[in-house]
Write a protein that holds these residues in place. Structure first.
Motif, PDB file in Angstrom:
ATOM      1  N   GLN A 172      65.288 -47.955  25.516  1.00 42.11           N
ATOM      2  CA  GLN A 172      63.973 -47.323  25.559  1.00 42.11           C
ATOM      3  C   GLN A 172      63.067 -48.161  26.448  1.00 42.11           C
ATOM      4  O   GLN A 172      62.801 -49.327  26.152  1.00 42.11           O
ATOM      5  N   ARG A 173      62.642 -47.600  27.561  1.00 43.99           N
ATOM      6  CA  ARG A 173      61.761 -48.338  28.464  1.00 43.99           C
ATOM      7  C   ARG A 173      60.377 -48.508  27.863  1.00 43.99           C
ATOM      8  O   ARG A 173      59.834 -47.600  27.230  1.00 43.99           O
ATOM      9  N   VAL A 174      59.802 -49.696  28.043  1.00 44.52           N
ATOM     10  CA  VAL A 174      58.432 -49.992  27.644  1.00 44.52           C
ATOM     11  C   VAL A 174      57.784 -50.739  28.795  1.00 44.52           C
ATOM     12  O   VAL A 174      58.441 -51.115  29.765  1.00 44.52           O
ATOM     13  N   HIS A 175      56.482 -50.965  28.699  1.00 47.14           N
ATOM     14  CA  HIS A 175      55.774 -51.672  29.757  1.00 47.14           C
ATOM     15  C   HIS A 175      56.388 -53.058  29.967  1.00 47.14           C
ATOM     16  O   HIS A 175      56.477 -53.859  29.039  1.00 47.14           O
ATOM     17  N   GLY A 176      56.850 -53.325  31.165  1.00 45.54           N
ATOM     18  CA  GLY A 176      57.395 -54.629  31.509  1.00 45.54           C
ATOM     19  C   GLY A 176      58.875 -54.806  31.247  1.00 45.54           C
ATOM     20  O   GLY A 176      59.429 -55.845  31.581  1.00 45.54           O
ATOM     21  N   GLY A 177      59.537 -53.801  30.641  1.00 45.25           N
ATOM     22  CA  GLY A 177      60.958 -53.983  30.357  1.00 45.25           C
ATOM     23  C   GLY A 177      61.526 -52.884  29.500  1.00 45.25           C
ATOM     24  O   GLY A 177      61.271 -51.699  29.734  1.00 45.25           O
ATOM     25  N   ALA A 178      62.283 -53.272  28.474  1.00 44.47           N
ATOM     26  CA  ALA A 178      62.962 -52.272  27.638  1.00 44.47           C
ATOM     27  C   ALA A 178      63.252 -52.831  26.258  1.00 44.47           C
ATOM     28  O   ALA A 178      63.339 -54.043  26.058  1.00 44.47           O
ATOM     29  N   LEU A 179      63.419 -51.904  25.298  1.00 51.78           N
ATOM     30  CA  LEU A 179      63.815 -52.213  23.931  1.00 51.78           C
ATOM     31  C   LEU A 179      65.086 -51.436  23.610  1.00 51.78           C
ATOM     32  O   LEU A 179      65.407 -50.455  24.286  1.00 51.78           O
TER      33      LEU A 179
END
Length: 251
Positions: free
Chosen positions: A50-57
């Motif tokens: 799951q993409r998030v601001h600055g990277g992924a989870l």
């Protein structure tokens, strides 16, 4: 490094650290951030993160349809349901969310419990038809078939007139930074409204949902009182959630 090798490394880092920071990984590998971000986009399109601001989870695996979810992890869901049932007190107004674990909870509410159950899940309402002492209020609206719950303006209007003591929320992911998440924006909005109409929110989540995230945020961790999860979950996975203020109830 080949694209396939980079993607495998990204998934290894996600498993090890619980997140990927694009800038840090690019520096570590001597690559551009654009290269890493492209890899993240492609992995996200495959449902692998799951993409998030600055990277992924890590992406939540809880995306199957209702029937398949009902068949999976039944022993763990039953344990969570029994533990959550013990948290409900006589006389309370309790909002039960949809989802397969909450269906189990409805089945295992004590037969002598006298309380009011509010739900936007037809499945849960049907489970409670034969309960001798529970008043059941069913919220209507447009049926969201994936979760078998009512959503939309009619649901929101009815929910806004209710003040519940407890909301038992279902999620597809629970992450210390991303908070409680789910895979549909309208369902997330309804869950958020229920949480804000309730004095206390309890989340029931099996292990694979912990440390994972879906696309739509429901509420931050700070707005959740308790998490009911499996006793087998390691402390390393629970520690960030506990540090964020969650009370952990082991089932």
């Amino acid at each position: 490094m080949l694209t396939s090798e980079r993607k495998a490394l990204i998934q290894t880092v996600l498993l090890r650290d619980g997140r990927v920071v694009a800038k840090s990984l690019a520096q570590e590998l001597g690559l551009s951030e654009d290269t890493i971000r492209r890899d993240l986009r492609e992995l996200a399109s495959e449902g692998l993160l799951q993409r998030v601001h600055g990277g992924a989870l890590p992406a939540s695996p809880a995306v199957a349809d209702f029937a398949r979810r009902e068949e999976s992890g039944s022993a763990a869901k039953l344990a969570l349901a029994r533990a959550a049932a013990a948290l409900i007190r006589p006389g309370q107004i309790v909002f039960l969310d949809g989802g397969t674990t909450n269906v189990q909870l409805a089945r295992h509410l004590p037969r002598d419990l006298s309380a009011t159950i509010v739900t936007h899940s037809p499945s849960i309402a049907v489970e409670l038809v034969q309960h001798p002492h529970l008043d059941v209020e069913l919220i209507g609206g447009r049926l969201f078939k994936h979760s078998i719950v009512a959503v939309g303006a009619a649901s929101a209007e009815a929910i806004s007139r209710i003040r519940a003591d407890v909301y038992v929320m279902g999620v597809t992911g629970l992450h210390p930074e991303a908070g409680a998440t789910t895979g549909d924006s309208e369902e997330a909005s309804i869950k958020r409204l229920i949480a804000r109409q309730s004095a206390e929110t309890i989340v029931l989540a099996t292990e694979e949902k912990l440390g994972a995230a879906s696309a739509y945020c429901i509420v931050p961790i700070s707005e959740i009182a308790s998490l009911v999860t499996q006793a087998s979950v390691c402390d390393e996975k629970l520690a960030p959630l506990r540090a964020a203020g969650l009370e952990i109830v082991s089932a």
